[in-house]
Design an enzyme around this catalytic site. Sequence first.
Site, PDB file in Angstrom:
ATOM      1  N   TRP A  40       0.643  -0.737  -0.257  1.00 14.57           N
ATOM      2  CA  TRP A  40       0.235   0.230   0.084  1.00 14.57           C
ATOM      3  C   TRP A  40       0.938   1.803  -0.356  1.00 14.57           C
ATOM      4  CZ3 TRP A  40      -4.567  -0.556  -1.753  1.00 14.57           C
ATOM      5  CH2 TRP A  40      -4.935  -2.096  -1.605  1.00 14.57           C
ATOM      6  N   ASP A  70      -2.684   5.878   6.164  1.00 16.86           N
ATOM      7  CA  ASP A  70      -2.855   5.787   6.144  1.00 16.86           C
ATOM      8  C   ASP A  70      -4.102   4.324   7.227  1.00 16.86           C
ATOM      9  OD1 ASP A  70      -4.737   4.332   4.687  1.00 16.86           O
ATOM     10  OD2 ASP A  70      -3.458   3.317   2.864  1.00 16.86           O
ATOM     11  N   LYS A  73     -12.464  -1.617   5.762  1.00 12.52           N
ATOM     12  CA  LYS A  73     -11.970  -2.729   7.383  1.00 12.52           C
ATOM     13  C   LYS A  73     -12.872  -2.894   8.183  1.00 12.52           C
ATOM     14  CE  LYS A  73      -8.971  -2.716   3.312  1.00 12.52           C
ATOM     15  NZ  LYS A  73      -8.484  -2.068   2.700  1.00 12.52           N
TER      16      LYS A  73
END
Length: 359
Positions: free
Chosen positions: A102, A171, A195
């Site tokens: 990511w 993030d 999530k």
Amino acid sequence: MTRKYNFCAGPAALPLEVLEEAQRDLVNWQGSGLSVMEMSHRSSEIVGIATEAEKDLRELMGISDDYAVLFMQGGATGQFSAIPLNLLGDNRAADYVNTGQWSKKAIKEAKRYGEVNVVASSEDDNFASIPAFDTWKLNKDAAYLHYTPNETIGGVEFFWEPDVNVPLVADMSSTILSRPIDVSKFGLIYAGAQKNIGPAGLTIVIVRKDLLGKAHPLCPVGMDYQVAAENESMYNTPPTMAIYLAGLVFKWLKKLGGLEAMEAINRRKAEKLYSYIDGSGFYANPVEVASRSLMNVPFTLKDESLDKAFLAGAEEAGLLNLKGHRSVGGMRASIYNAVPEEAVDALIAYMKAFAEKNG
Ligand SMILES: *Cc1c(COP(=O)(O)O)cnc(C)c1O
């Protein structure tokens, strides 16, 4: 109704109580005669739902009035673009830390808008660790420093915050709400909802107000933080149903005792699973012990030719979505907030039985 245990990395498990409440109210929300999905985003009902969701999130995370809370769209991936477009300002250079897949995607996207300095990377270590902070090559003039506190694919988590003199951008897609954090250390926190927050379609941005108003002239209006803040996230139609469901998740967390209580449960779940893996002699987790994620637990089997049988047996036992990310292989158990402790117990019991049969 048989509910199965869902270890999906995202979209992920939601608390059963939340789903049931939404179901009860689905066609007629609190006597309004309408579904939340059918209501105008200018209606007092939706404005009320969004205001309450924001209030509960502020309370859970301890977010002060120095910060704007924005309900946006486009996912965390949209933020990979929105962050440089909003925060680079005249500076045009930012620092990024590369600790996994990511981080890499955030870096790749930011390079389209400005100069990106990768100040530390664990790629040579196959992303199994976090580079020691004293080795980071920080730039004092960077517009911000971006990092990924929990790498969802590699299962690597920071249990400390980088102490820098520029705005810290994080993030938090796969770690937000899993434990308390000190929001005041951050310039900007963002997370896709799917999530730990709610269903897909909502992206939460928590941004310090002094960072607003510096967007690039070509920043799309739907991505401009200042516009979103001035319009209470209602410049255009926000994902109303997703905000409503996120609000129910926030209430669920508050009822549970907030993020301290959630952290205690999450630590217990993760410790059980890692300790079983480490002692099994059959399964292995590659991540350095101090940086093992509380939310995403990748693991391999002693013999990868058994992977298929492991996954098929798991599915039969009602344990779903354990296949590792396509980029790393093996298995991954995502044990987010809404994955109950019994799910982890059931997983360990299955892993034990499988190892005994195949070891
Ligand atoms: C899932 C995830 C993303 C991607 O989120 P989208 O909402 O699909 O864009 C980005 N970063 C992290 C850390 C993630 O876990």
